[in-house]
Design a protein around this motif. Structure first.
Motif, PDB file in Angstrom:
ATOM      1  N   LYS A   1       1.619   7.395  -0.705  1.00  0.00           N
ATOM      2  CA  LYS A   1       2.170   6.518  -1.660  1.00  0.00           C
ATOM      3  C   LYS A   1       1.496   5.268  -1.820  1.00  0.00           C
ATOM      4  O   LYS A   1       1.503   4.823  -3.187  1.00  0.00           O
ATOM      5  CB  LYS A   1       3.688   6.128  -1.063  1.00  0.00           C
ATOM      6  CG  LYS A   1       4.620   7.328  -1.149  1.00  0.00           C
ATOM      7  CD  LYS A   1       5.907   6.877  -0.889  1.00  0.00           C
ATOM      8  CE  LYS A   1       6.896   7.957  -0.908  1.00  0.00           C
ATOM      9  NZ  LYS A   1       8.240   7.513  -0.723  1.00  0.00           N
ATOM     10  N   LEU A   2       0.824   4.702  -0.745  1.00  0.00           N
ATOM     11  CA  LEU A   2       0.048   3.337  -1.218  1.00  0.00           C
ATOM     12  C   LEU A   2      -1.176   3.601  -1.763  1.00  0.00           C
ATOM     13  O   LEU A   2      -1.320   2.937  -2.833  1.00  0.00           O
ATOM     14  CB  LEU A   2      -0.145   2.842   0.287  1.00  0.00           C
ATOM     15  CG  LEU A   2       1.082   2.237   1.136  1.00  0.00           C
ATOM     16  CD1 LEU A   2       0.644   2.007   2.424  1.00  0.00           C
ATOM     17  CD2 LEU A   2       1.615   0.959   0.382  1.00  0.00           C
ATOM     18  N   ARG A   3      -1.767   4.796  -1.660  1.00  0.00           N
ATOM     19  CA  ARG A   3      -3.157   5.077  -2.033  1.00  0.00           C
ATOM     20  C   ARG A   3      -2.705   5.393  -3.775  1.00  0.00           C
ATOM     21  O   ARG A   3      -3.395   4.955  -4.733  1.00  0.00           O
ATOM     22  CB  ARG A   3      -3.809   6.199  -1.738  1.00  0.00           C
ATOM     23  CG  ARG A   3      -4.370   5.736  -0.426  1.00  0.00           C
ATOM     24  CD  ARG A   3      -5.360   6.934   0.015  1.00  0.00           C
ATOM     25  NE  ARG A   3      -6.280   6.433   1.300  1.00  0.00           N
ATOM     26  CZ  ARG A   3      -6.011   7.007   2.286  1.00  0.00           C
ATOM     27  NH1 ARG A   3      -5.869   8.239   2.494  1.00  0.00           N
ATOM     28  NH2 ARG A   3      -6.754   6.468   3.218  1.00  0.00           N
TER      29      ARG A   3
ATOM     30  N   PHE B   1       7.670  -2.597   2.431  1.00  0.00           N
ATOM     31  CA  PHE B   1       7.111  -2.335   3.918  1.00  0.00           C
ATOM     32  C   PHE B   1       6.696  -0.695   3.943  1.00  0.00           C
ATOM     33  O   PHE B   1       6.791  -0.197   4.919  1.00  0.00           O
ATOM     34  CB  PHE B   1       8.157  -2.491   4.935  1.00  0.00           C
ATOM     35  CG  PHE B   1       8.536  -3.905   4.718  1.00  0.00           C
ATOM     36  CD1 PHE B   1       7.748  -5.039   5.352  1.00  0.00           C
ATOM     37  CD2 PHE B   1       9.611  -4.467   4.437  1.00  0.00           C
ATOM     38  CE1 PHE B   1       7.846  -6.299   5.820  1.00  0.00           C
ATOM     39  CE2 PHE B   1      10.034  -5.951   4.401  1.00  0.00           C
ATOM     40  CZ  PHE B   1       9.192  -6.670   5.066  1.00  0.00           C
ATOM     41  N   GLU B   2       6.515  -0.145   2.752  1.00  0.00           N
ATOM     42  CA  GLU B   2       5.914   1.105   2.724  1.00  0.00           C
ATOM     43  C   GLU B   2       4.794   1.534   3.647  1.00  0.00           C
ATOM     44  O   GLU B   2       3.882   0.800   3.643  1.00  0.00           O
ATOM     45  CB  GLU B   2       5.688   1.641   1.449  1.00  0.00           C
ATOM     46  CG  GLU B   2       5.112   2.968   1.294  1.00  0.00           C
ATOM     47  CD  GLU B   2       6.311   4.177   1.406  1.00  0.00           C
ATOM     48  OE1 GLU B   2       6.071   4.790   2.268  1.00  0.00           O
ATOM     49  OE2 GLU B   2       7.187   3.830   0.657  1.00  0.00           O
TER      50      GLU B   2
ATOM     51  N   HIS C   1      -2.724   3.863  -9.260  1.00  0.00           N
ATOM     52  CA  HIS C   1      -2.217   3.699 -10.622  1.00  0.00           C
ATOM     53  C   HIS C   1      -2.707   2.106 -11.126  1.00  0.00           C
ATOM     54  O   HIS C   1      -2.650   1.815 -12.309  1.00  0.00           O
ATOM     55  CB  HIS C   1      -0.683   3.726 -10.269  1.00  0.00           C
ATOM     56  CG  HIS C   1       0.186   3.325 -11.415  1.00  0.00           C
ATOM     57  ND1 HIS C   1       0.371   3.914 -12.692  1.00  0.00           N
ATOM     58  CD2 HIS C   1       1.044   2.384 -11.484  1.00  0.00           C
ATOM     59  CE1 HIS C   1       1.010   3.307 -13.791  1.00  0.00           C
ATOM     60  NE2 HIS C   1       1.585   2.169 -12.899  1.00  0.00           N
ATOM     61  N   GLY C   2      -2.372   1.130 -10.254  1.00  0.00           N
ATOM     62  CA  GLY C   2      -2.855  -0.310 -10.399  1.00  0.00           C
ATOM     63  C   GLY C   2      -4.074  -0.540 -11.226  1.00  0.00           C
ATOM     64  O   GLY C   2      -4.366  -1.044 -12.100  1.00  0.00           O
ATOM     65  N   TYR C   3      -4.953   0.187 -10.286  1.00  0.00           N
ATOM     66  CA  TYR C   3      -6.372   0.246 -10.955  1.00  0.00           C
ATOM     67  C   TYR C   3      -6.732   0.868 -12.234  1.00  0.00           C
ATOM     68  O   TYR C   3      -7.146   0.095 -13.080  1.00  0.00           O
ATOM     69  CB  TYR C   3      -7.347   1.037  -9.795  1.00  0.00           C
ATOM     70  CG  TYR C   3      -8.689   0.853 -10.262  1.00  0.00           C
ATOM     71  CD1 TYR C   3      -9.505  -0.050  -9.841  1.00  0.00           C
ATOM     72  CD2 TYR C   3      -9.242   2.079 -11.000  1.00  0.00           C
ATOM     73  CE1 TYR C   3     -10.920  -0.145 -10.192  1.00  0.00           C
ATOM     74  CE2 TYR C   3     -10.601   1.929 -11.267  1.00  0.00           C
ATOM     75  CZ  TYR C   3     -11.436   1.045 -10.953  1.00  0.00           C
ATOM     76  OH  TYR C   3     -12.677   0.952 -11.385  1.00  0.00           O
ATOM     77  N   ASP C   4      -6.059   2.030 -12.264  1.00  0.00           N
ATOM     78  CA  ASP C   4      -6.047   2.753 -13.747  1.00  0.00           C
ATOM     79  C   ASP C   4      -5.470   1.807 -14.892  1.00  0.00           C
ATOM     80  O   ASP C   4      -5.977   1.927 -15.882  1.00  0.00           O
ATOM     81  CB  ASP C   4      -5.337   4.014 -13.637  1.00  0.00           C
ATOM     82  CG  ASP C   4      -6.263   5.019 -12.650  1.00  0.00           C
ATOM     83  OD1 ASP C   4      -7.549   4.535 -12.415  1.00  0.00           O
ATOM     84  OD2 ASP C   4      -5.612   6.046 -12.161  1.00  0.00           O
ATOM     85  N   SER C   5      -4.276   1.273 -14.489  1.00  0.00           N
ATOM     86  CA  SER C   5      -3.526   0.646 -15.482  1.00  0.00           C
ATOM     87  C   SER C   5      -4.655  -0.668 -15.872  1.00  0.00           C
ATOM     88  O   SER C   5      -4.479  -1.079 -17.017  1.00  0.00           O
ATOM     89  CB  SER C   5      -2.374  -0.152 -14.898  1.00  0.00           C
ATOM     90  OG  SER C   5      -1.457   1.036 -14.633  1.00  0.00           O
TER      91      SER C   5
END
Length: 98
Positions: A74-76, A68-69, A81-85
């Motif tokens: 932090k969400l961005r 629930f962040e 990070h997910g995109y880069d990974s």
């Protein structure tokens, strides 16, 4: 995923409390809330097995993120990070479809 490798969801007293509050109005929700942690852990184990079998790629953060962040930065950061990974793992991801 939103949690790092090795994360195991534990039973939540909050879920137990909420299930009692909503039991009369939503009786089927009780079991879902009380077994949420088990279903999550089973699903992660299934995905990890698919990854071991070479049928999936799991992308996860290096740190825990609250479900629930609300902190947009932090969400961005986590999204980036997910995109880069995913970009870094693209050769492995493409192999899944060959």
């Amino acid at each position: 995923l939103t949690q790092p490798k090795g994360y195991v969801k534990q039973f939540s007293k909050q879920n137990a409390f909420i299930s009692k509050l909503l039991k009369k109005k939503f009786p089927q929700l009780e079991e879902v809330l009380l077994t949420r942690h088990e279903k999550y852990n089973e699903t992660v184990a299934f995905c990890e097995q698919l990854e071991k079998d070479g049928k999936a790629i799991i992308i996860r953060p290096e740190y825990s993120l609250n479900s629930f962040e609300k902190d947009i930065s932090k969400l961005r950061e986590t999204c980036q990070h997910g995109y880069d990974s995913a970009i870094d793992r693209m050769p492995d991801i493409r192999k899944l479809f060959n």
